[in-house]
Design an enzyme around this catalytic site. Structure first.
Site, PDB file in Angstrom:
ATOM      1  N   ASN A  11      47.524  23.658  33.617  1.00  0.00           N
ATOM      2  CA  ASN A  11      47.382  25.097  33.371  1.00  0.00           C
ATOM      3  C   ASN A  11      48.777  25.665  33.117  1.00  0.00           C
ATOM      4  O   ASN A  11      49.552  25.840  34.052  1.00  0.00           O
ATOM      5  CB  ASN A  11      46.732  25.775  34.582  1.00  0.00           C
ATOM      6  CG  ASN A  11      46.732  27.290  34.441  1.00  0.00           C
ATOM      7  OD1 ASN A  11      46.848  27.810  33.331  1.00  0.00           O
ATOM      8  ND2 ASN A  11      46.598  27.992  35.548  1.00  0.00           N
ATOM      9  N   LYS A  13      49.535  28.590  32.227  1.00  0.00           N
ATOM     10  CA  LYS A  13      49.622  30.036  32.500  1.00  0.00           C
ATOM     11  C   LYS A  13      50.275  30.738  31.299  1.00  0.00           C
ATOM     12  O   LYS A  13      50.029  30.363  30.167  1.00  0.00           O
ATOM     13  CB  LYS A  13      50.389  30.286  33.796  1.00  0.00           C
ATOM     14  CG  LYS A  13      49.916  29.412  34.952  1.00  0.00           C
ATOM     15  CD  LYS A  13      50.535  29.796  36.264  1.00  0.00           C
ATOM     16  CE  LYS A  13      50.195  28.748  37.303  1.00  0.00           C
ATOM     17  NZ  LYS A  13      49.939  29.289  38.610  1.00  0.00           N
ATOM     18  N   HIS A  97      40.170  31.706  37.412  1.00  0.00           N
ATOM     19  CA  HIS A  97      41.423  31.338  38.084  1.00  0.00           C
ATOM     20  C   HIS A  97      41.823  32.462  39.051  1.00  0.00           C
ATOM     21  O   HIS A  97      41.622  33.640  38.758  1.00  0.00           O
ATOM     22  CB  HIS A  97      42.527  31.102  37.052  1.00  0.00           C
ATOM     23  CG  HIS A  97      43.749  30.488  37.647  1.00  0.00           C
ATOM     24  ND1 HIS A  97      44.703  31.238  38.295  1.00  0.00           N
ATOM     25  CD2 HIS A  97      44.164  29.203  37.722  1.00  0.00           C
ATOM     26  CE1 HIS A  97      45.654  30.419  38.739  1.00  0.00           C
ATOM     27  NE2 HIS A  97      45.353  29.188  38.399  1.00  0.00           N
ATOM     28  N   GLU A  99      44.524  33.862  39.673  1.00  0.00           N
ATOM     29  CA  GLU A  99      45.395  34.909  39.107  1.00  0.00           C
ATOM     30  C   GLU A  99      44.574  35.915  38.317  1.00  0.00           C
ATOM     31  O   GLU A  99      44.905  37.103  38.256  1.00  0.00           O
ATOM     32  CB  GLU A  99      46.487  34.256  38.243  1.00  0.00           C
ATOM     33  CG  GLU A  99      47.548  33.601  39.114  1.00  0.00           C
ATOM     34  CD  GLU A  99      48.233  32.397  38.491  1.00  0.00           C
ATOM     35  OE1 GLU A  99      48.174  32.233  37.260  1.00  0.00           O
ATOM     36  OE2 GLU A  99      48.822  31.618  39.259  1.00  0.00           O
ATOM     37  N   GLU A 169      41.167  25.713  44.631  1.00  0.00           N
ATOM     38  CA  GLU A 169      42.554  26.149  44.609  1.00  0.00           C
ATOM     39  C   GLU A 169      42.774  27.178  45.714  1.00  0.00           C
ATOM     40  O   GLU A 169      42.562  28.386  45.490  1.00  0.00           O
ATOM     41  CB  GLU A 169      42.889  26.769  43.247  1.00  0.00           C
ATOM     42  CG  GLU A 169      42.750  25.791  42.101  1.00  0.00           C
ATOM     43  CD  GLU A 169      43.709  26.133  40.969  1.00  0.00           C
ATOM     44  OE1 GLU A 169      44.453  25.236  40.560  1.00  0.00           O
ATOM     45  OE2 GLU A 169      43.732  27.290  40.528  1.00  0.00           O
ATOM     46  N   GLY A 175      51.478  28.015  43.392  1.00  0.00           N
ATOM     47  CA  GLY A 175      52.817  28.465  43.025  1.00  0.00           C
ATOM     48  C   GLY A 175      53.720  28.735  44.217  1.00  0.00           C
ATOM     49  O   GLY A 175      54.783  29.323  44.075  1.00  0.00           O
ATOM     50  N   SER A 215      50.148  23.720  43.973  1.00  0.00           N
ATOM     51  CA  SER A 215      51.430  23.035  44.182  1.00  0.00           C
ATOM     52  C   SER A 215      51.314  21.511  44.151  1.00  0.00           C
ATOM     53  O   SER A 215      51.944  20.813  44.939  1.00  0.00           O
ATOM     54  CB  SER A 215      52.087  23.506  45.483  1.00  0.00           C
ATOM     55  OG  SER A 215      52.394  24.898  45.393  1.00  0.00           O
TER      56      SER A 215
HETATM   57  C1  PEP Z   1      47.340  26.693  38.938  1.00  0.00           C
HETATM   58  O1  PEP Z   1      47.889  27.398  38.119  1.00  0.00           O
HETATM   59  O2  PEP Z   1      46.137  26.489  38.853  1.00  0.00           O
HETATM   60  C2  PEP Z   1      48.140  26.097  40.010  1.00  0.00           C
HETATM   61  C3  PEP Z   1      47.547  25.360  40.920  1.00  0.00           C
HETATM   62  O3  PEP Z   1      49.503  26.375  40.015  1.00  0.00           O
HETATM   63  P1  PEP Z   1      50.644  25.558  40.811  1.00  0.00           P
HETATM   64  O4  PEP Z   1      50.401  24.085  40.542  1.00  0.00           O
HETATM   65  O5  PEP Z   1      51.929  26.044  40.224  1.00  0.00           O
HETATM   66  O6  PEP Z   1      50.480  25.861  42.259  1.00  0.00           O
END
Ligand code: PEP
Length: 254
Positions: A11, A13, A97, A99, A169, A175, A215
């Site tokens: 992803n 983003k 997601h 976000e 998630e 992040g 992460s």
């Molecule tokens: C994501 O964007 O779905 C995500 C898990 O981000 P990160 O790996 O940066 O935590």
């Protein structure tokens, strides 16, 4: 035991211009040329999709969109429909997601509408669920995961469900550099899978891929992917670098 093919997803983003996306793919493809174990999908920003599709042609890498709107077309300025995403050549789509839930008003209801739209266009949806830190600390994780999963799947029949994947998630791990331990992730995946079984039956649940996201990095990916309940990874930050994402992809075949 059912063998679910791992799905390793990047992803991006709101990162990378088309030129940067092209450079990523040029560096990434040779690194994963011999990886057969996983389905590999890049989710670039909309504007990069055409470039990425052109760059991955004749490789095993597939391309998805980070979002869709549920209407087919109309006066919805700034939105992109599932049929447009499909016509552009995408095979996958991210839905809900965190976000988008946090900053753009996505709700369990809009997630459900988008899931229906994606399936109608034969896209492979990756539906994101996960609890906030405050919900985990209040002991509400299971309740949140069950609610998000069951609402997402409303009106979906067992016959329609085969393409769906779910990404667990935990919002506190996205992040932040704070990863769920493999045990915490596996426990959450079991809750999600049992909710899928409740909604759609055991057969659908056993076949549905549940990815972990939050992460994921090259050093923690092997222990996460080692859990039988974890069927892949949705990777944000660490997917922006071709070497680091390639290492994560490798962990699916280890
Ligand atoms: C994501 O964007 O779905 C995500 C898990 O981000 P990160 O790996 O940066 O935590």
């Amino acid at each position: 035991m059912i063998a679910r093919q791992p799905l390793m997803a990047a992803n991006w983003k709101m990162y990378k211009t088309p030129e940067q996306a092209r450079a990523f793919v040029a560096a990434f493809l040779p690194l994963i040329a011999n990886s057969q174990a996983a389905e590999i999908v890049l989710f670039p920003p909309f504007l990069d999709i055409a470039t990425v599709l052109e760059s991955v042609r004749n490789s095993q890498v597939q391309v998805g969109a980070q979002n869709i709107y549920w209407q087919e077309e109309g006066a919805f300025t700034g939105e992109i429909s599932a049929s447009m995403v499909r016509a552009a050549g995408c095979t996958h789509v991210l839905i809900g997601h965190s976000e988008r839930r946090q900053y753009f008003g996505e709700t369990d209801e809009t997630v459900n509408s988008k899931l229906h739209a994606a399936l109608a266009q034969r896209l492979l949806p990756v539906v994101c669920v996960g609890e906030l830190l405050s919900e985990r600390e209040a002991g509400q994780t299971e309740e949140v995961l069950r609610r998000q999963t069951s609402k997402a799947l409303e009106g979906i029949s067992a016959e329609m469900a085969a393409p769906i994947a779910i990404a667990y998630e935990p919002v506190w791990a996205i992040g932040t550099g704070r990863t769920a331990t493999p045990e915490i992730a596996a426990e959450a995946h079991l809750v999600i899978r049992s909710q899928v079984a409740h909604a759609l039956g055991r057969h659908v649940a056993e076949n549905m891929r549940i990815l972990y996201g939050g992460s994921v990095k090259p050093d923690n990916a092997p222990s996460l992917m080692n859990q039988p309940e974890i069927d892949g990874a949705l990777v944000g930050g660490a997917s922006l670098d071709p070497h680091s994402f390639a290492k994560i992809v490798e962990s699916a075949g280890a």
